[in-house]
Design a protein around this motif. Sequence first.
Motif, PDB file in Angstrom:
ATOM      1  N   ASP A  81       0.812  -1.224   0.000  1.00 19.54           N
ATOM      2  CA  ASP A  81       0.000   0.000   0.000  1.00 19.54           C
ATOM      3  C   ASP A  81       0.841   1.269   0.000  1.00 19.54           C
ATOM      4  O   ASP A  81       0.299   2.374  -0.073  1.00 19.54           O
ATOM      5  CB  ASP A  81      -0.977   0.003   1.179  1.00 19.54           C
ATOM      6  CG  ASP A  81      -0.285  -0.043   2.534  1.00 19.54           C
ATOM      7  OD1 ASP A  81       0.788   0.561   2.692  1.00 19.54           O
ATOM      8  OD2 ASP A  81      -0.824  -0.690   3.455  1.00 19.54           O
ATOM      9  N   LYS A  86      -5.736   5.277   1.088  1.00 21.48           N
ATOM     10  CA  LYS A  86      -6.681   4.955   0.018  1.00 21.48           C
ATOM     11  C   LYS A  86      -6.249   3.692  -0.727  1.00 21.48           C
ATOM     12  O   LYS A  86      -7.077   2.861  -1.103  1.00 21.48           O
ATOM     13  CB  LYS A  86      -6.806   6.136  -0.953  1.00 21.48           C
ATOM     14  CG  LYS A  86      -7.542   7.332  -0.357  1.00 21.48           C
ATOM     15  CD  LYS A  86      -7.744   8.429  -1.378  1.00 21.48           C
ATOM     16  CE  LYS A  86      -8.530   9.592  -0.772  1.00 21.48           C
ATOM     17  NZ  LYS A  86      -8.724  10.703  -1.747  1.00 21.48           N
ATOM     18  N   ALA A  88      -4.567   1.316   0.612  1.00 26.85           N
ATOM     19  CA  ALA A  88      -4.843   0.225   1.555  1.00 26.85           C
ATOM     20  C   ALA A  88      -6.295  -0.226   1.445  1.00 26.85           C
ATOM     21  O   ALA A  88      -6.587  -1.425   1.470  1.00 26.85           O
ATOM     22  CB  ALA A  88      -4.523   0.668   2.984  1.00 26.85           C
ATOM     23  N   GLN A  89      -7.203   0.718   1.309  1.00 26.15           N
ATOM     24  CA  GLN A  89      -8.619   0.363   1.157  1.00 26.15           C
ATOM     25  C   GLN A  89      -8.847  -0.461  -0.111  1.00 26.15           C
ATOM     26  O   GLN A  89      -9.569  -1.467  -0.093  1.00 26.15           O
ATOM     27  CB  GLN A  89      -9.468   1.633   1.122  1.00 26.15           C
ATOM     28  CG  GLN A  89      -9.553   2.346   2.466  1.00 26.15           C
ATOM     29  CD  GLN A  89     -10.333   3.641   2.371  1.00 26.15           C
ATOM     30  OE1 GLN A  89     -10.294   4.342   1.357  1.00 26.15           O
ATOM     31  NE2 GLN A  89     -11.051   3.978   3.425  1.00 26.15           N
ATOM     32  N   THR A  90      -8.227  -0.041  -1.200  1.00 30.02           N
ATOM     33  CA  THR A  90      -8.349  -0.787  -2.459  1.00 30.02           C
ATOM     34  C   THR A  90      -7.782  -2.196  -2.310  1.00 30.02           C
ATOM     35  O   THR A  90      -8.383  -3.182  -2.767  1.00 30.02           O
ATOM     36  CB  THR A  90      -7.606  -0.058  -3.595  1.00 30.02           C
ATOM     37  OG1 THR A  90      -8.174   1.250  -3.773  1.00 30.02           O
ATOM     38  CG2 THR A  90      -7.703  -0.831  -4.894  1.00 30.02           C
ATOM     39  N   VAL A  92      -7.413  -4.011   0.442  1.00 25.10           N
ATOM     40  CA  VAL A  92      -8.214  -4.855   1.322  1.00 25.10           C
ATOM     41  C   VAL A  92      -9.515  -5.277   0.649  1.00 25.10           C
ATOM     42  O   VAL A  92      -9.983  -6.407   0.838  1.00 25.10           O
ATOM     43  CB  VAL A  92      -8.466  -4.153   2.673  1.00 25.10           C
ATOM     44  CG1 VAL A  92      -9.501  -4.899   3.498  1.00 25.10           C
ATOM     45  CG2 VAL A  92      -7.154  -4.056   3.445  1.00 25.10           C
ATOM     46  N   LYS A  93     -10.081  -4.409  -0.160  1.00 25.43           N
ATOM     47  CA  LYS A  93     -11.276  -4.796  -0.924  1.00 25.43           C
ATOM     48  C   LYS A  93     -10.949  -5.975  -1.834  1.00 25.43           C
ATOM     49  O   LYS A  93     -11.744  -6.915  -1.973  1.00 25.43           O
ATOM     50  CB  LYS A  93     -11.787  -3.612  -1.753  1.00 25.43           C
ATOM     51  CG  LYS A  93     -12.470  -2.527  -0.923  1.00 25.43           C
ATOM     52  CD  LYS A  93     -12.872  -1.348  -1.799  1.00 25.43           C
ATOM     53  CE  LYS A  93     -13.503  -0.239  -0.965  1.00 25.43           C
ATOM     54  NZ  LYS A  93     -13.836   0.950  -1.783  1.00 25.43           N
ATOM     55  N   THR A 112      -3.158   3.380   7.669  1.00 29.09           N
ATOM     56  CA  THR A 112      -3.676   2.386   6.734  1.00 29.09           C
ATOM     57  C   THR A 112      -4.604   1.399   7.430  1.00 29.09           C
ATOM     58  O   THR A 112      -5.603   0.960   6.862  1.00 29.09           O
ATOM     59  CB  THR A 112      -2.527   1.619   6.043  1.00 29.09           C
ATOM     60  OG1 THR A 112      -1.660   1.048   7.043  1.00 29.09           O
ATOM     61  CG2 THR A 112      -1.721   2.555   5.156  1.00 29.09           C
ATOM     62  N   THR A 113      -4.270   1.058   8.671  1.00 31.81           N
ATOM     63  CA  THR A 113      -5.127   0.134   9.420  1.00 31.81           C
ATOM     64  C   THR A 113      -6.499   0.733   9.675  1.00 31.81           C
ATOM     65  O   THR A 113      -7.533   0.106   9.399  1.00 31.81           O
ATOM     66  CB  THR A 113      -4.479  -0.254  10.762  1.00 31.81           C
ATOM     67  OG1 THR A 113      -3.285  -1.003  10.528  1.00 31.81           O
ATOM     68  CG2 THR A 113      -5.423  -1.096  11.608  1.00 31.81           C
ATOM     69  N   VAL A 116      -9.092   0.793   6.875  1.00 30.24           N
ATOM     70  CA  VAL A 116      -9.746  -0.436   6.416  1.00 30.24           C
ATOM     71  C   VAL A 116     -10.602  -1.105   7.484  1.00 30.24           C
ATOM     72  O   VAL A 116     -11.300  -2.077   7.184  1.00 30.24           O
ATOM     73  CB  VAL A 116      -8.714  -1.464   5.883  1.00 30.24           C
ATOM     74  CG1 VAL A 116      -7.832  -0.828   4.817  1.00 30.24           C
ATOM     75  CG2 VAL A 116      -7.873  -2.053   7.003  1.00 30.24           C
ATOM     76  N   LEU A 119     -14.174  -1.746   6.506  1.00 28.93           N
ATOM     77  CA  LEU A 119     -14.300  -2.786   5.491  1.00 28.93           C
ATOM     78  C   LEU A 119     -14.219  -4.180   6.116  1.00 28.93           C
ATOM     79  O   LEU A 119     -14.997  -5.073   5.782  1.00 28.93           O
ATOM     80  CB  LEU A 119     -13.186  -2.640   4.450  1.00 28.93           C
ATOM     81  CG  LEU A 119     -13.122  -1.323   3.674  1.00 28.93           C
ATOM     82  CD1 LEU A 119     -11.888  -1.300   2.784  1.00 28.93           C
ATOM     83  CD2 LEU A 119     -14.377  -1.138   2.838  1.00 28.93           C
ATOM     84  N   SER A 129      -3.762  -6.460  13.074  1.00 29.72           N
ATOM     85  CA  SER A 129      -2.975  -5.314  12.630  1.00 29.72           C
ATOM     86  C   SER A 129      -1.573  -5.346  13.242  1.00 29.72           C
ATOM     87  O   SER A 129      -1.359  -5.873  14.333  1.00 29.72           O
ATOM     88  CB  SER A 129      -3.671  -4.007  13.022  1.00 29.72           C
ATOM     89  OG  SER A 129      -2.833  -2.899  12.736  1.00 29.72           O
TER      90      SER A 129
END
Length: 387
Positions: A81, A86, A88-90, A92-93, A112-113, A116, A119, A129
């Motif tokens: 990431d 942002k 990181a969100q992508t 994890v998705k 980053t933790t 997400v 999610l 984490s």
Amino acid sequence: MFSTARWRDLAVAGTILATAGLSAPPGLAAEPIRIGTFLSVTGPASFLGDPELKTLQMYVEKINAGGGVLGRKVELVHYDDAGDAKKAQTDVKRLISSDNVDVIVGGSTTGTTMAVVPLVEKAEIPMISLAGAAAIVEPVKKWVFKTPHTDRMACAKIFEDMEKRGLKKIGMISGTDGFGKSMQDECKSLVAAYGIQVLADETYGPKDTDMTPQLTKIKNTAGVQAVLNPGFGQGPAIVTRNFKQLGIGLPLYQSHGVASKKFIELAGDAAEGVRLPAAGLVVADKLAAADPQKAVCLSYMQAYEKAFGQAVSTFGGHAYDGLQMALAAISRAGSTDKAKVRAEIEKTSGYVGTGGIVNLSATDHMGLDLSAFHMIEIRGGDWTIVN
């Protein structure tokens, strides 16, 4: 439930296998157990993510060489990431919806933790984490756990040491990143309990390369007896060098976010005398023979340094602990059913890891107390334990 001694035996062996005589259900033997991870392998937090990824890769290989878990191989699914929330969100998705991972071990940073957590909670997938802020697990999130000590614990350990040295009036210079801001807030919330006053309070950004203006203000503040720098990354090393350049003859404390030899390398001889709280891993060879962490930490340290030719850091240790606890939970659950695995992670008790002895519960998703921290001081380019 494994006893403390049993946990130690498993950790020294470097793998968690199907020790309870469990076998994979028919038809699932060839299906791997998927461990998802999103780490900051590049970017400003690469000193965290790089040893974390290397650790996970090394131990997944060891585990598979030993037969895997529940008769199944372990597959590591990784995304970098770069320290970007942002991204990181992508990542994890993708881990959840495309890669169908069974558990997540990551991310590297608080920012980053936290990005997400919603999610993970919505998808109902267990995540461990590797980041530091107390906010990750306080208040408790059902599906989220963490391995490192919290920033609040670091503040408390530092203030205990200041008390012993009779230091009551301090200056603070904090990073404005997620971790730095969180620790700054936590330390401010605790100072009154230790009778400490913050006389100067400065900040710096993650891309700043010179902190002499802020440190000059602290130096010129009457009554300051010590300086505390909540932060991680290159910022604290710059602060340490500027601190010496300005001739500030006061005790300097750093956070556990710099507990790696990389900090000493970056700060150079300016690091001499700096104190910080850290896990037993960074002083593994200096721990008492009877310390239950000693064998675990030495085993991990020797394996890592042999494999990669570089000094171990607490950050890789956080990944080691996260992976071991996740796979042990899967082994105890006898499956990768996410609800069962989450419940077993929460039941972790007496796990002897690189960060301390972990006892999780429904009300504590970190499981460490202040005894898991050592106050250390940098002397001659190395760590020493402060008695």
